[in-house]
Design an enzyme around this catalytic site. Structure first.
Site, mmCIF file in Angstrom:
data_model
loop_
_atom_site.group_PDB
_atom_site.id
_atom_site.type_symbol
_atom_site.label_atom_id
_atom_site.label_comp_id
_atom_site.label_asym_id
_atom_site.label_seq_id
_atom_site.Cartn_x
_atom_site.Cartn_y
_atom_site.Cartn_z
ATOM 1 N N GLY A 14 1.264 -1.389 0.281
ATOM 2 C CA GLY A 14 0.179 0.078 -0.139
ATOM 3 C C GLY A 14 0.324 1.275 0.360
ATOM 4 N N GLY A 16 -0.219 4.465 0.490
ATOM 5 C CA GLY A 16 -0.672 5.920 0.329
ATOM 6 C C GLY A 16 0.067 6.140 2.157
ATOM 7 C CB VAL A 82 -1.855 -7.331 -4.195
ATOM 8 C CG1 VAL A 82 -1.679 -9.305 -2.637
ATOM 9 C CG2 VAL A 82 -0.677 -7.182 -3.485
ATOM 10 C CD GLU A 172 -13.369 18.695 4.233
ATOM 11 O OE1 GLU A 172 -12.646 18.945 5.067
ATOM 12 O OE2 GLU A 172 -13.121 17.235 3.474
ATOM 13 C CG ASP A 300 -7.508 5.224 6.264
ATOM 14 O OD1 ASP A 300 -7.846 5.244 7.182
ATOM 15 O OD2 ASP A 300 -8.103 5.940 5.209
#
Length: 444
Positions: A14, A16, A82, A172, A300
């Site tokens: 990952g 991020g 993956v 938002e 996360d």
């Protein structure tokens, strides 16, 4: 390095905030790292809504991994899907059949939208969890707004939008859309603004914030023209309408889903990993997986325990700090030291609602500020968190332009794709953002 650090190899799954922070921490110490991600870029999720509403180009919140790690010779980037994770053997199998085995495995695969079994949501709603999601939504909005500019009055719901979820993402995007609609009307591009309806089962907007922030967010959104509908859930999503659990329905072609997230699907079939709430991996205080001392889960994708026994929220700051902490614990282990429990430094929470309208709760006691001061703080914090000097500069210029020219986003939305400033960098500094024609919710 000491003799104990002769051949460590950390596989980070990952790219991020959590994965990049971990790889940077290990790369700084010369540890061999293989970073695996299906995309060739790192994305900054807190600003996705600005991409969706043409306030920022997608390239400004997507920084190529090879650019980030250009000066890190021990960090190798593998851009691939993956196929399988063998946590017990610290092995990752890629979609092309290659297998990567390390001495440590860090799972930082991130999250995906959670539709909670709502019929039609995965097929018809637009999630907002990735750059591809944001760009897909931007293109849809552009197409819908152009079509709606000439719509007959009986074409009900052509310009209306339903936002699901009253957290920061929902608030938002709702605030940005109301401002965009107002600007499009002011420049005579559409005859009247579409109605922005924000739906949430809870009793307040921005639930993790204070009651004062709840009231401020509700007041500001309502003043800008949005219609919050609290205490109401979504029963079904169709191509042309949303059915609510109170029996009513709203005609719309655009449903934006900010109603929750769960762990990336890749962790669902990993033997030996205990998952809990949201399908996320339950971890010990030091971020390792119980029974697998060389396997870490961060960001996360993990349920990270706080000091009081609760689970830390899925925030960018938690992801970034947990990734860096995992790297530090691996380094401690390699030096023969004991891993330490993760200590999260809560720097506060904030949300943008519109021009000069934001809420921020900072400090140990969550001191609340709102309005222009919070707006300025939001801009500064998010620009500093962006990866790369060019992205930070681009963002400041775009935000300044949008602030002083109220019609800037509307002009971009109406004309063409937002273009990044031509910095003269080589092609390695350009992320490859591929937006296919797949239905919303199919994944990226």
């Amino acid at each position: 390095m000491t003799a104990q650090m002769e051949s460590p190899h950390v596989v980070v799954l990952g790219g991020g905030l959590a994965g990049v922070a971990c790889a940077l921490g290990l790369g700084d110490e010369g540890v061999r790292v293989t970073l695996v991600d299906r995309n060739d870029y790192h994305q900054f999720q807190p600003l996705l809504y600005q991409v969706a509403t043409s306030q920022l180009p997608a390239e400004d919140i997507a920084r190529p991994h090879r650019t980030i790690f250009r000066d890190y010779p021990t960090v190798q980037i593998r851009t691939a899907d993956v196929a399988e994770i063998d946590a017990g053997n610290l092995t990752v199998t890629l979609s092309d059949g290659d297998r990567i085995t390390g001495t440590h495995l860090v799972v930082a695969a991130g999250a995906r939208p959670e539709f909670f079994g709502v019929p039609g949501a995965a097929e018809h709603a637009f999630p907002l969890y990735s750059v591809v999601d944001a760009e897909r939504l931007r293109r849809h909005l552009q197409s819908t707004l152009h079509a709606g500019s000439a719509a007959e009055p009986e074409d009900e719901g052509a310009l209306d939008v339903v936002v699901v979820g009253g957290g920061p993402t929902g608030v938002e995007i709702a605030g940005a859309l109301t401002e965009l609609m107002t600007a499009l009307v002011a420049t005579e591009r559409i005859p009247k603004p579409g109605t922005i309806t924000l739906v949430d089962r809870g009793s307040a907007l921005l639930a993790p914030f204070s009651r004062k922030s709840h009231k401020y967010a509700h007041k500001r959104l309502t003043k800008q023209g949005a219609e919050p509908r609290l205490g109401t859930g979504v029963a079904a999503v169709h191509a042309d309408r949303v059915e609510l659990d109170d029996g009513s329905s709203i005609r719309t072609r655009t449903v934006i889903w900010g109603g929750g997230e769960s762990a990336a699907s890749v962790v669902g079939n990993v033997a030996g990993l205990t998952t809990g709430r949201g399908g996320r991996i339950d971890v010990l205080p030091d971020l390792t997986v119980d029974g697998l001392p060389h396997v870490y889960a961060v960001g996360d994708v993990a349920n990270i325990p706080a000091k009081d026994g609760t689970i830390l929220p899925q925030l960018g700051s938690v992801a970034q700090q947990s990734g860096a902490w995992a790297a530090a614990n691996i380094l401690r282990e390699l030096h023969g030291e004991k891993a330490e429990p993760f200590r999260y430094k809560d720097k506060g929470i904030m949300a943008m609602i519109g021009r000069n309208a934001a809420v921020a709760e900072v400090g140990k006691h969550r001191h609340q500020v709102e309005g222009p001061v919070a707006f300025a703080a939001w801009l500064g914090v998010h620009a500093l968190l962006l990866s790369g000097a060019h992205s930070k500069t681009d963002a400041f210029l775009a935000w300044g332009w949008d602030y002083f020219d109220r019609d800037h986003a509307a002009t971009v939305e109406w004309s063409a794709t937002a273009h990044r400033i031509a910095w003269g960098d080589d092609s390695a500094d350009i992320p490859h953002i591929r937006v296919d024609s797949a239905r919303p919710g199919d994944g990226n």
